[in-house]
Design a protein around this motif. Sequence first.
Motif, short mmCIF file in Angstrom:
data_model
loop_
_atom_site.label_atom_id
_atom_site.label_comp_id
_atom_site.label_asym_id
_atom_site.label_seq_id
_atom_site.Cartn_x
_atom_site.Cartn_y
_atom_site.Cartn_z
N GLY A 1 9.45 -5.97 -0.04
CA GLY A 1 9.86 -6.68 0.87
C GLY A 1 10.87 -7.86 0.68
N THR A 2 10.85 -8.18 -0.90
CA THR A 2 11.71 -9.31 -1.31
C THR A 2 12.60 -8.61 -1.99
OG1 THR A 2 9.66 -10.74 -1.12
CG2 THR A 2 11.78 -11.38 -2.46
N LEU A 3 12.50 -8.00 -3.06
CA LEU A 3 13.39 -7.42 -3.96
C LEU A 3 13.61 -5.97 -3.51
CD1 LEU A 3 12.29 -8.36 -7.62
CD2 LEU A 3 13.95 -9.62 -5.98
N LEU A 4 12.86 -5.22 -2.98
CA LEU A 4 13.05 -3.98 -2.81
C LEU A 4 12.02 -3.27 -1.45
CD1 LEU A 4 10.41 -2.04 -4.28
CD2 LEU A 4 11.47 -2.89 -6.22
N ARG A 5 12.31 -2.13 -1.14
CA ARG A 5 11.48 -1.62 -0.22
C ARG A 5 11.23 0.08 -0.97
NH1 ARG A 5 10.67 -2.74 5.81
NH2 ARG A 5 11.33 -4.56 6.04
N MET B 1 -0.42 -3.67 4.64
CA MET B 1 -0.29 -3.96 3.16
C MET B 1 0.55 -5.20 2.72
SD MET B 1 0.41 0.16 2.05
CE MET B 1 -0.04 0.08 0.47
N ALA B 2 1.36 -5.47 3.43
CA ALA B 2 2.50 -6.66 3.27
C ALA B 2 1.77 -8.01 2.82
CB ALA B 2 3.34 -6.89 4.57
N GLY B 3 2.07 -8.31 1.59
CA GLY B 3 1.53 -9.72 1.33
C GLY B 3 0.07 -9.69 0.45
N GLY B 4 -0.66 -8.47 0.70
CA GLY B 4 -1.97 -8.28 0.06
C GLY B 4 -1.56 -7.87 -1.33
N THR B 5 -2.83 -8.02 -1.98
CA THR B 5 -2.60 -7.52 -3.61
C THR B 5 -3.42 -6.27 -3.44
OG1 THR B 5 -5.14 -8.49 -3.83
CG2 THR B 5 -3.43 -10.03 -4.33
N ASP B 6 -3.13 -5.52 -4.50
CA ASP B 6 -3.62 -4.10 -4.46
C ASP B 6 -5.41 -3.91 -4.48
OD1 ASP B 6 -0.94 -3.15 -4.97
OD2 ASP B 6 -1.07 -2.91 -7.10
N PRO B 7 -5.93 -4.85 -5.18
CA PRO B 7 -7.27 -4.81 -5.05
C PRO B 7 -7.73 -5.10 -3.49
CG PRO B 7 -6.91 -5.91 -6.91
CD PRO B 7 -5.52 -5.86 -6.09
N GLN B 8 -7.17 -5.89 -2.90
CA GLN B 8 -7.39 -6.36 -1.30
C GLN B 8 -7.18 -5.30 -0.52
OE1 GLN B 8 -4.85 -9.81 -1.08
NE2 GLN B 8 -6.71 -11.44 -1.56
N ILE B 9 -6.04 -4.49 -0.73
CA ILE B 9 -5.76 -3.55 0.18
C ILE B 9 -6.71 -2.24 -0.22
CG2 ILE B 9 -3.98 -1.59 0.53
CD1 ILE B 9 -1.88 -3.84 -0.54
N ASP C 1 8.37 -12.82 1.28
CA ASP C 1 8.45 -12.54 2.45
C ASP C 1 7.55 -12.62 3.49
OD1 ASP C 1 7.47 -9.32 2.76
OD2 ASP C 1 7.83 -9.96 0.84
N THR C 2 6.39 -13.21 3.07
CA THR C 2 5.08 -13.43 3.83
C THR C 2 4.54 -14.84 3.84
OG1 THR C 2 3.28 -12.79 2.36
CG2 THR C 2 4.80 -11.15 3.45
N VAL D 1 12.10 -15.19 2.97
CA VAL D 1 13.34 -14.06 3.45
C VAL D 1 12.67 -13.41 4.27
CG1 VAL D 1 14.60 -14.37 1.19
CG2 VAL D 1 12.76 -12.61 1.54
N GLY D 2 13.62 -12.82 5.32
CA GLY D 2 13.30 -12.12 6.48
C GLY D 2 13.42 -10.38 6.15
N THR D 3 13.17 -10.32 4.88
CA THR D 3 13.44 -8.63 4.77
C THR D 3 12.24 -8.06 4.58
OG1 THR D 3 13.62 -9.52 2.44
CG2 THR D 3 15.62 -9.03 3.65
N GLY D 4 10.93 -8.51 4.94
CA GLY D 4 9.65 -8.12 4.74
C GLY D 4 9.43 -7.14 5.97
N PHE D 5 8.10 -6.39 5.80
CA PHE D 5 7.64 -5.22 6.48
C PHE D 5 7.14 -5.94 7.94
CE2 PHE D 5 7.24 -4.03 2.25
CZ PHE D 5 7.82 -2.96 2.17
N THR D 6 6.69 -7.50 8.09
CA THR D 6 6.40 -8.03 9.24
C THR D 6 7.17 -9.31 9.33
OG1 THR D 6 4.24 -7.54 8.82
CG2 THR D 6 4.34 -9.19 10.51
N PRO D 7 7.76 -9.54 10.52
CA PRO D 7 8.69 -10.79 10.72
C PRO D 7 8.19 -12.13 10.26
CG PRO D 7 8.79 -9.29 12.60
CD PRO D 7 7.90 -8.74 11.62
N VAL D 8 8.65 -12.83 9.63
CA VAL D 8 8.16 -14.20 9.42
C VAL D 8 8.16 -15.04 10.59
CG1 VAL D 8 8.50 -16.58 7.93
CG2 VAL D 8 8.88 -14.06 6.86
N ASN D 9 7.03 -15.49 11.07
CA ASN D 9 7.12 -16.39 12.28
C ASN D 9 7.58 -17.72 11.96
OD1 ASN D 9 5.13 -18.53 11.48
ND2 ASN D 9 3.48 -16.85 11.86
N GLY D 10 8.26 -18.34 13.07
CA GLY D 10 8.86 -19.71 12.84
C GLY D 10 8.22 -20.85 12.33
#
Length: 224
Positions: free
Chosen positions: A7-11, A39-47, A172-173, A190-199
Amino acid sequence: MLWDVDGTLLRGGGVAADVFALAVEHAVGRHPGDHGVRMAGGTDPQIAKAILDLMGEPHHHLPAVIERLEHELAAAAEALRERGHVLPGVPDVLARLHDDPGVLQSVLTGNTAANAATKLAAFDLDGWIDVEVGAYCSDDHDRTALVPVAVERAARLRGRRFAPHEVWVVGDTEHDLACARAAGARCLLVGTGFTPVNGATAAAADAYLADLADVDAVVDLLRS
């Protein structure tokens, strides 16, 4: 510079979700179906834990899920290239900063070290990033503990010492912002993530950009 990956460098074009499902199925013997875990912003174990919880499966499956996840993602490198893409401006920003002797670039990510390396290599981004001094969920499941891990590695492995205010976390989160603030580091969202960054989250960061496409502006900001 500590870059988030997804979401920051790639999708990755949904490949990560697919390989998570395969890894869980391998570990527990049944497919998780359309689990809906964010999944956005979570770690692999958390997911993985969240998926296991929704399936009613115990967490003792976690090591097997993570091990299989790394195997499945490595096997899906070609699918990553075909279905995913690098986000706007990323190669040029990384190249410009890589050429600056005052800058050390690595990653701070919820991926394991192996999964981050697979994703970066799939899109030829690994040449600009020192993955050995990065910080990963395999170091600590708590993302807010990861900035000091990278700073310590930079000092120990590269002889480069950075005060907190000299460290940028780019993500991005809100999780990227939280880990930067926990360590006294600066944060670009940055606003390129999977979920919009709120204001409110965008305003709380040191800077917010829709994307990294304006290479000169991004490089000037991160060098400031």
